[in-house]
Design a protein around this motif. Structure first.
Motif, short mmCIF file in Angstrom:
data_model
loop_
_atom_site.label_atom_id
_atom_site.label_comp_id
_atom_site.label_asym_id
_atom_site.label_seq_id
_atom_site.Cartn_x
_atom_site.Cartn_y
_atom_site.Cartn_z
N ARG A 143 0.84 -1.21 0.00
CA ARG A 143 0.00 0.00 0.00
C ARG A 143 0.86 1.25 0.00
O ARG A 143 0.61 2.21 -0.75
N ILE A 144 1.91 1.25 0.82
CA ILE A 144 2.79 2.41 0.89
C ILE A 144 3.58 2.56 -0.40
O ILE A 144 3.71 3.67 -0.95
N LEU A 145 4.11 1.46 -0.92
CA LEU A 145 4.88 1.53 -2.16
C LEU A 145 4.02 2.00 -3.32
O LEU A 145 4.48 2.78 -4.18
N THR A 146 2.77 1.57 -3.37
CA THR A 146 1.85 2.01 -4.42
C THR A 146 1.61 3.50 -4.32
O THR A 146 1.60 4.22 -5.33
N ALA A 147 1.41 3.99 -3.10
CA ALA A 147 1.18 5.42 -2.89
C ALA A 147 2.39 6.25 -3.31
O ALA A 147 2.25 7.39 -3.76
N LEU A 148 3.57 5.66 -3.20
CA LEU A 148 4.79 6.36 -3.60
C LEU A 148 5.06 6.27 -5.10
O LEU A 148 6.02 6.84 -5.60
N GLY A 149 4.19 5.52 -5.82
CA GLY A 149 4.36 5.40 -7.26
C GLY A 149 5.40 4.38 -7.69
O GLY A 149 5.89 4.42 -8.82
N VAL A 150 5.75 3.46 -6.77
CA VAL A 150 6.75 2.44 -7.09
C VAL A 150 6.12 1.37 -7.98
O VAL A 150 5.05 0.84 -7.67
N ALA A 151 6.80 1.05 -9.08
CA ALA A 151 6.31 -0.01 -9.95
C ALA A 151 6.49 -1.37 -9.28
O ALA A 151 7.40 -1.56 -8.48
N ASP A 152 5.60 -2.30 -9.61
CA ASP A 152 5.67 -3.66 -9.05
C ASP A 152 5.63 -3.65 -7.53
O ASP A 152 6.39 -4.38 -6.87
N ALA A 153 4.76 -2.82 -6.98
CA ALA A 153 4.68 -2.67 -5.53
C ALA A 153 4.39 -4.00 -4.84
O ALA A 153 4.98 -4.32 -3.80
N GLU A 154 3.50 -4.78 -5.41
CA GLU A 154 3.14 -6.06 -4.80
C GLU A 154 4.35 -6.99 -4.75
O GLU A 154 4.57 -7.69 -3.76
N ARG A 155 5.13 -6.98 -5.81
CA ARG A 155 6.29 -7.87 -5.87
C ARG A 155 7.39 -7.42 -4.91
O ARG A 155 8.09 -8.24 -4.31
N LEU A 156 7.55 -6.11 -4.75
CA LEU A 156 8.62 -5.59 -3.90
C LEU A 156 8.25 -5.56 -2.42
O LEU A 156 9.13 -5.39 -1.57
#
Length: 212
Positions: A143-156
């Motif tokens: 959720r945080i990685l997605t909010a930061l615009g990081v690609a492949d947030a689920e994988r990372l």
């Protein structure tokens, strides 16, 4: 059947008391120190109460881990569902995770989960409960990685959780501060977060013929 006397301990209270005692014993002295007699003394209940509520040591360990998992899942799910995460920045995200992970004092009940995770490596019957807890961590990280615009947030997400867990273990073993955790998170996030797009390079102009 007679009604329970006023002030008498209810079955659920006794179970929670026993589980709390198990977590404290594990946190202080490890899984090998868990015995029914010691639990009864720590919990302030009769030896018969321990064996009545938990038939085997595996039941005790599983319920103890599940209690921790339930509390952690509830806490991290609430954080992941917070709409304010949509507007979170890089520094705020690292500070939030540092506060959540680093703000916990390592008393005996909070050391116990580390012992139980190791025990899950020896006893596959505990692994489903451990996996449930890490799934809650993964959801918040994604959720945080997605909010930061990081690609492949689920994988990372799992990588971020592994970093946090490793830093927590390092902190537990060395007494390092929560600031080290925040620094590590910022280092990882800066490498994963998208950077501002570079201005396009103009195409080369026509090459003038030699001598003109």
């Amino acid at each position: 059947m007679t009604a329970a006397e006023p002030g008498a301990a209810q079955p659920g209270d006794t179970r929670r008391c026993i589980i709390g005692a198990v977590l404290r014993i594990i946190g202080r002295d490890g899984v090998a120190a868990v015995t029914n007699r010691r639990i009864a003394k720590e919990a302030g209940v009769s030896l018969g109460s321990v064996t009545y509520h938990f038939a085997t040591q595996h039941d005790l360990l599983r319920e103890s881990l599940l209690r921790f998992v339930d509390e952690e899942t509830r806490r991290f799910t609430a954080l992941a569902d917070d709409s304010r995460l949509d507007r979170i920045g890089l520094a705020e995200a690292a500070a939030l995770v540092g506060q959540v992970a680093g703000g916990t004092e390592f008393d005996s009940e909070h050391i116990a989960p580390f012992e139980l995770y190791v025990q899950a490596g020896r006893d596959e019957r505990l692994r489903a409960a451990a996996a449930e807890c890490f799934a809650a961590y993964d959801r918040l990280a994604a959720r945080i990685l997605t909010a930061l615009g990081v690609a492949d947030a689920e994988r990372l997400a799992g990588t971020v959780v592994a970093l946090v867990a490793g830093q927590q273990l390092r902190r537990l073993a060395t007494g390092s501060s929560a600031a080290d955790l925040v620094d590590a998170l910022l280092l990882l996030a800066k490498g994963a977060a998208p950077t501002a797009a570079a201005p396009p390079v103009p195409p080369p102009g026509p090459v003038s013929p030699a001598g003109r």
